[in-house]
Design an enzyme around this catalytic site. Sequence first.
Site, PDB file in Angstrom:
ATOM      1  N   LYS A 177       5.238   4.746  -9.483  1.00  0.00           N
ATOM      2  CA  LYS A 177       4.013   4.041  -9.039  1.00  0.00           C
ATOM      3  C   LYS A 177       2.508   4.362 -10.194  1.00  0.00           C
ATOM      4  O   LYS A 177       1.892   3.109  -9.580  1.00  0.00           O
ATOM      5  CB  LYS A 177       3.430   5.681  -8.481  1.00  0.00           C
TER       6      LYS A 177
ATOM      7  N   GLU B  68       1.009  -1.493   0.257  1.00  0.00           N
ATOM      8  CA  GLU B  68      -0.292  -0.151   0.430  1.00  0.00           C
ATOM      9  C   GLU B  68       0.801   1.246  -0.203  1.00  0.00           C
ATOM     10  O   GLU B  68       0.070   2.101  -0.338  1.00  0.00           O
ATOM     11  CB  GLU B  68      -0.851   0.153   1.441  1.00  0.00           C
TER      12      GLU B  68
END
Length: 437
Positions: free
Chosen positions: A205, A129
């Site tokens: 990302k 996460e």
Amino acid sequence: MNPIRVGLLGLGTAGGGTYDILLRNREEIARRAGREIHVVAAAVRDLAKARRRVGDAIRLGTDAQAVVDAPDVDIVVELMGGIEPARSLILSAIAQGKHVVTANKALLALHGNEIFAEAHKRGVMVAFEAAVAGGIPIIKALREGLTANRIQWIAGIINGTSNFILTRMRDLGASFADALAEAQRLGYAEADPTFDIEGIDAAHKLTIMAAIAFGVPMRFEHAYTEGISGLTAQDIRYAAEFGYRIKLLGICRRSGAGFELRVHPTLIPERRLIANVDGVMNAVLVRGDAVGPTLFYGAGAGAEPTGSSVVADLVDVTRTHTADPDHRVPHLAFQPDRVTDLPVLPISEVETAYYLRLRALDRPGVLADVTRILGDRSISIEAMLQRQPETGEVHVDVIILTHRTVEAAMVEAIAKVEALASIVAPVVRIRLERLDA
Ligand code: NAP
Ligand code: HSE
């Protein structure tokens, strides 16, 4: 029930934040996880510095492999960063049947396909996460909360350092170098800050989000990446005059038989919520076919925001590590045998609108030449502004906003415009996205 035992690889910004949260919120976390989560060991390079931080509370050493191998470590948390030895350590933990939590987006973007395949084979979890957008639970949202949707596109401000720099330059007139130094002091920047300012960290990302959103493998090598180091305060000001802000955006979008994967400075209308995301804050705008647009906002970097995501993963692993691996949420949202390798669209085939700044001689016919070149390539002008020349100055700035066009046509048009005798400097070109449906 006995506590679950954690070995930390790294006690820097992210590791320190994780450690502090686990101590401070120990009871609350145990009530949620069903048992306590204890850090029993950590590996660092500088033992004295780490000892000052955590005292004698945990075993400290410089041998990260020893932490992975320790029989009293159930979950390995990799927060050291970099590719090696992080990759080998994670693979070693997986081979030993240990679950892994990591914030290492560079490693996952480059070697995630290998790591998740190994984890699947061994039936262990690799949770990540904190790897995307710091403290924002965007992985959980994409993987679980939005699972009903066909995700159409994602546009995100996903690098806190570059957003911090752009904000400081716009609001305080800070220099690029001063703003970067401040971001480094605050622990936002990567070990190599080029990753932040050249869009590489954002591309890492974005690669991870695209994999989860579209059910494709990690394809970082095909991502288009352009950073903020070439942006000038002048273009930030002109963009504002047209009602736009410039942000470093990561965009992935389904397109034809494949998908777009691109990071670049982008003009976005200032009335969009995401245009007002400033400082180190991140935001990810996700458009799903059922839900429509959804916006996720929060701190994208820093010790405790990152620690918040790491601890959330630790709680998830603690709750589900005894579950049958086939009944866990798949690492990348899609069942591993249903991941499909779609092509990434080359940037030359991507369609966007554009902001152009031309430095031109102030004489008749110049604009006619420019608009003819654009018109010949079916590039339609949406707005145009010509500044009055300063007294005694023979050159003027001309700003043009265009409608959407294919990048290859714009590259060709810019080459023609730059070849005009009346254009006296390279054309500044920044992509523009309206972020509507
Ligand atoms: P950092 O502050 O530089 O901390 C790295 C830690 O790892 C330090 O404790 C360092 O030890 C230790 N370390 C590095 N190499 C080692 C080795 N070979 N053996 C043992 N220990 C080693 O880095 P960070 O900012 O926390 O980033 C860590 C990871 O989190 C990176 O993957 C980064 O991309 C990711 N991340 C960071 C943030 C953030 O806001 N900083 C946010 C999201 C994700 P010494 O201190 O003794 O040198
Ligand atoms: N260097 C990264 C950033 C840290 O500035 O966003 C968080 O991933």
